[in-house]
Scaffold this motif. Structure first.
Motif, PDB file in Angstrom:
ATOM      1  N   VAL A   1     -15.951  -7.908  -8.641  1.00 44.87           N
ATOM      2  CA  VAL A   1     -14.633  -7.271  -8.568  1.00 44.87           C
ATOM      3  C   VAL A   1     -14.416  -6.700  -7.168  1.00 44.87           C
ATOM      4  O   VAL A   1     -15.274  -5.973  -6.650  1.00 44.87           O
ATOM      5  N   VAL A   2     -13.295  -7.038  -6.560  1.00 40.64           N
ATOM      6  CA  VAL A   2     -12.854  -6.366  -5.334  1.00 40.64           C
ATOM      7  C   VAL A   2     -11.428  -5.885  -5.569  1.00 40.64           C
ATOM      8  O   VAL A   2     -10.576  -6.638  -6.054  1.00 40.64           O
ATOM      9  N   ASN A   3     -11.189  -4.614  -5.270  1.00 38.60           N
ATOM     10  CA  ASN A   3      -9.867  -4.018  -5.476  1.00 38.60           C
ATOM     11  C   ASN A   3      -9.559  -3.116  -4.290  1.00 38.60           C
ATOM     12  O   ASN A   3     -10.236  -2.104  -4.082  1.00 38.60           O
ATOM     13  N   LEU A   4      -8.547  -3.482  -3.512  1.00 39.26           N
ATOM     14  CA  LEU A   4      -8.146  -2.711  -2.340  1.00 39.26           C
ATOM     15  C   LEU A   4      -6.719  -2.209  -2.537  1.00 39.26           C
ATOM     16  O   LEU A   4      -5.823  -2.997  -2.854  1.00 39.26           O
ATOM     17  N   THR A   5      -6.516  -0.932  -2.370  1.00 37.04           N
ATOM     18  CA  THR A   5      -5.194  -0.338  -2.535  1.00 37.04           C
ATOM     19  C   THR A   5      -4.676   0.140  -1.178  1.00 37.04           C
ATOM     20  O   THR A   5      -5.446   0.513  -0.297  1.00 37.04           O
ATOM     21  N   GLU A   6      -3.359   0.133  -1.033  1.00 33.49           N
ATOM     22  CA  GLU A   6      -2.746   0.571   0.217  1.00 33.49           C
ATOM     23  C   GLU A   6      -1.385   1.204  -0.076  1.00 33.49           C
ATOM     24  O   GLU A   6      -0.714   0.851  -1.068  1.00 33.49           O
ATOM     25  N   LYS A   7      -1.005   2.135   0.774  1.00 33.82           N
ATOM     26  CA  LYS A   7       0.291   2.798   0.648  1.00 33.82           C
ATOM     27  C   LYS A   7       0.858   3.029   2.035  1.00 33.82           C
ATOM     28  O   LYS A   7       0.187   3.592   2.902  1.00 33.82           O
TER      29      LYS A   7
ATOM     30  N   GLY B   1       6.277   1.523   0.642  1.00 41.28           N
ATOM     31  CA  GLY B   1       5.790   0.953  -0.607  1.00 41.28           C
ATOM     32  C   GLY B   1       4.287   1.092  -0.738  1.00 41.28           C
ATOM     33  O   GLY B   1       3.588   1.606   0.136  1.00 41.28           O
ATOM     34  N   LYS B   2       3.780   0.627  -1.884  1.00 42.02           N
ATOM     35  CA  LYS B   2       2.348   0.680  -2.152  1.00 42.02           C
ATOM     36  C   LYS B   2       1.963  -0.526  -3.005  1.00 42.02           C
ATOM     37  O   LYS B   2       2.827  -1.177  -3.617  1.00 42.02           O
ATOM     38  N   GLY B   3       0.680  -0.792  -3.059  1.00 46.44           N
ATOM     39  CA  GLY B   3       0.240  -1.932  -3.848  1.00 46.44           C
ATOM     40  C   GLY B   3      -1.268  -2.045  -3.882  1.00 46.44           C
ATOM     41  O   GLY B   3      -1.997  -1.193  -3.357  1.00 46.44           O
ATOM     42  N   SER B   4      -1.730  -3.129  -4.489  1.00 44.36           N
ATOM     43  CA  SER B   4      -3.163  -3.370  -4.589  1.00 44.36           C
ATOM     44  C   SER B   4      -3.426  -4.870  -4.521  1.00 44.36           C
ATOM     45  O   SER B   4      -2.596  -5.688  -4.927  1.00 44.36           O
ATOM     46  N   VAL B   5      -4.587  -5.218  -4.002  1.00 41.99           N
ATOM     47  CA  VAL B   5      -5.066  -6.593  -3.967  1.00 41.99           C
ATOM     48  C   VAL B   5      -6.347  -6.642  -4.789  1.00 41.99           C
ATOM     49  O   VAL B   5      -7.265  -5.855  -4.560  1.00 41.99           O
TER      50      VAL B   5
ATOM     51  N   ASN C   1      -0.319  -6.834  -6.304  1.00 35.17           N
ATOM     52  CA  ASN C   1       0.890  -6.156  -6.775  1.00 35.17           C
ATOM     53  C   ASN C   1       1.445  -5.325  -5.629  1.00 35.17           C
ATOM     54  O   ASN C   1       0.695  -4.634  -4.941  1.00 35.17           O
ATOM     55  N   PHE C   2       2.761  -5.377  -5.415  1.00 39.51           N
ATOM     56  CA  PHE C   2       3.391  -4.590  -4.364  1.00 39.51           C
ATOM     57  C   PHE C   2       4.670  -3.967  -4.909  1.00 39.51           C
ATOM     58  O   PHE C   2       5.533  -4.656  -5.446  1.00 39.51           O
ATOM     59  N   THR C   3       4.769  -2.654  -4.783  1.00 35.19           N
ATOM     60  CA  THR C   3       5.941  -1.934  -5.269  1.00 35.19           C
ATOM     61  C   THR C   3       6.613  -1.247  -4.090  1.00 35.19           C
ATOM     62  O   THR C   3       6.140  -0.206  -3.598  1.00 35.19           O
ATOM     63  N   PRO C   4       7.735  -1.792  -3.584  1.00 34.77           N
ATOM     64  CA  PRO C   4       8.443  -1.137  -2.478  1.00 34.77           C
ATOM     65  C   PRO C   4       9.174   0.107  -2.985  1.00 34.77           C
ATOM     66  O   PRO C   4       9.502   0.217  -4.169  1.00 34.77           O
ATOM     67  N   ASP C   5       9.403   1.051  -2.104  1.00 35.67           N
ATOM     68  CA  ASP C   5      10.148   2.248  -2.494  1.00 35.67           C
ATOM     69  C   ASP C   5      11.576   1.907  -2.899  1.00 35.67           C
ATOM     70  O   ASP C   5      12.194   2.627  -3.698  1.00 35.67           O
TER      71      ASP C   5
ATOM     72  N   SER D   1      10.231  -4.424   6.868  1.00 31.82           N
ATOM     73  CA  SER D   1      11.130  -5.031   5.879  1.00 31.82           C
ATOM     74  C   SER D   1      10.773  -4.703   4.446  1.00 31.82           C
ATOM     75  O   SER D   1      11.464  -5.134   3.524  1.00 31.82           O
ATOM     76  N   ALA D   2       9.675  -3.977   4.237  1.00 27.14           N
ATOM     77  CA  ALA D   2       9.216  -3.614   2.889  1.00 27.14           C
ATOM     78  C   ALA D   2       8.985  -4.850   2.031  1.00 27.14           C
ATOM     79  O   ALA D   2       9.220  -4.835   0.820  1.00 27.14           O
ATOM     80  N   THR D   3       8.533  -5.926   2.645  1.00 25.24           N
ATOM     81  CA  THR D   3       8.231  -7.137   1.900  1.00 25.24           C
ATOM     82  C   THR D   3       6.757  -7.181   1.531  1.00 25.24           C
ATOM     83  O   THR D   3       5.927  -6.534   2.158  1.00 25.24           O
ATOM     84  N   ALA D   4       6.432  -7.961   0.515  1.00 25.81           N
ATOM     85  CA  ALA D   4       5.044  -8.058   0.068  1.00 25.81           C
ATOM     86  C   ALA D   4       4.211  -8.822   1.089  1.00 25.81           C
ATOM     87  O   ALA D   4       4.705  -9.742   1.743  1.00 25.81           O
ATOM     88  N   PRO D   5       2.952  -8.448   1.252  1.00 21.07           N
ATOM     89  CA  PRO D   5       2.069  -9.175   2.171  1.00 21.07           C
ATOM     90  C   PRO D   5       1.727 -10.548   1.623  1.00 21.07           C
ATOM     91  O   PRO D   5       1.847 -10.818   0.431  1.00 21.07           O
TER      92      PRO D   5
END
Length: 406
Positions: A161-167, A172-176, A209-213, A287-291
């Motif tokens: 399992v690898v889980n990286l979160t970013e904000k 926005g914020k999200g996780s890979v 998952n990516f959730t823009p503001d 642009s608040a777009t997903a990576p």
């Protein structure tokens, strides 16, 4: 004098090698944990020990799982993965798999638990702040190992399992996340006609998952795959040589027509997962777009990629007082469907081949020199895809010091 000689040999081996876990993050390593005796191992791809008694045993060490072939602690003068800072930023990359485990053994049933931490690249994490902080991407691998029927049945199930979160503050914020397992099951029949059966089951998924503001939440699956490897081993003796005919059927396939990776693992996605957030930083805050990921095509395919192997082989074992040799050539049919984003294409048929060898040399009691190598286009000892378009080589060497029981 003998103890001094053994110690010198072990220390010289460790000093001259590139040090990496005792048991790695795949089932190939952990399947033998509950039956291994007390030992200290120093090889090109592992360093560690297993110690215990008739009931309890434990292990700790380091292992090379990602083909890094570098020092455990690697000073780096450059730019972290996906960094937006200037180059020549000095930092350390700590790159091995750290492994540990604890087991209970008995003739009726034996059970063990293990854990691996595979250290990945350094990347810049913002976590809602204006200044980034260097962190290391890590694959966590819990492991369950179980033997039963006086070790006739064995299984090992590691889950990577690898889980990286970013904000990004205000954007926005999200996780890979990447999750995969490489489960192995063995049954030793006790009869010569069919000595053992092995089954490997593999599954992997990787997405974000990516959730823009402002705007809709984005959920994307970069890649997903399933595979199996079924092997039948037969047995006979010709004078002093043990013969072991082998039949092998292996399949790896991408799930979903938008994917082209036939063997998704968290280990293989580790570098990409660290770069997903870092390299997309400027686009995200602008642009608040997903990576985006470079791990797979990310496009809709008319036909998914897959590969199939049908192999036959012959294992030959010969022993003397000092040298033991095992040789296993394999030959068979290889079918590869590369997949197509534009139109359906036909499968490619070819020759699958592999030669695997082990040599054990025991110059003095309890000290063993070991060499393992395999070459071909259908390697059997790999967590990646079963086939390749070109020629591959795997190999390792080192010493094992068998220790007395506690």
């Amino acid at each position: 004098m003998k103890k001094i000689f053994l110690t010198v040999i072990a220390l010289l081996t460790v000093a001259s090698m590139q040090v990496f876990g005792m048991y790695g993050a795949t089932s190939r390593d952990w399947i033998t944990f509950l039956t291994d005796g007390n030992r200290f191992e120093a090889k090109l791809d592992q360093l560690g020990f297993t110690l215990g008694n008739d009931t309890i045993k434990g292990t700790f060490g380091f292992h090379e799982d990602r083909g890094m072939w570098g020092a455990m602690l690697k000073p780096t003068n450059g730019t972290p993965t996906g960094s937006t800072v200037a180059a020549n930023d000095f930092f350390y990359n700590f790159v091995p798999t750290i492994s540990m485990g604890l087991g209970y053994t008995s003739s009726l049933i034996s059970v063990g638990v293990g854990y691996n931490a595979t250290i990945g690249p350094v990347w810049n994490r913002y976590n809602g702040k204006t200044e980034s902080k260097k962190v290391e991407a890590v694959v966590h691998t819990p492991v369950l190992v179980l033997n039963a029927l006086d070790n006739a049945f064995r299984m090992a199930i590691p889950i990577q399992v690898v889980n990286l979160t970013e904000k990004f503050d205000g954007y926005g914020k999200g996780s890979v996340t990447a999750v995969s397992f490489d489960a192995q099951f063995r049954y030793y029949t006790g009869i010569e006609a069919l000595t053992q059966v092995r089954l490997y089951l593999k599954y992997g998924t990787y997405g974000m998952n990516f959730t823009p503001d402002q705007g809709d939440k984005v959920k994307e699956k970069f890649a997903e795959s399933f595979g199996f490897d079924l092997r039948f081993y037969f047995g006979s003796m010709v004078e002093e040589v043990a013969l072991q005919p082998i039949v092998r059927l292996a399949y790896n396939g991408a799930l979903g027509k938008q994917h082209n990776k036939t063997a998704v693992t968290a280990l293989s996605a580790l570098d990409d997962s660290a770069g997903v957030w870092g390299t997309a930083y400027n686009n995200t805050v602008n642009s608040a777009t997903a990576p985006l990921s470079s791990y797979s095509t990310g496009t809709a395919w008319e036909q998914s990629a897959w590969d199939l192997l049908l192999m036959t082989g012959l294992g030959l074992t010969a022993n003397s007082d000092i040298v033991s040799l095992y040789l296993e050539p394999q030959l068979g049919l290889k079918v590869v469907q590369s997949g197509s984003a534009l139109e359906k294409i036909k499968e490619a048929y070819g020759l699958g081949y592999n030669v695997y060898a082990e040599i054990y040399i025991t110059p003095i009691k309890n000290l063993e020199w070991y060499f393992e190598a395999e070459i071909g286009n259908a390697l059997k000892n790999t967590s990646a895809s079963t086939v390749s378009d070109g020629f591959q080589f795997n190999g390792t060497t080192g010493v094992t010091w068998y220790l007395p029981q506690l």
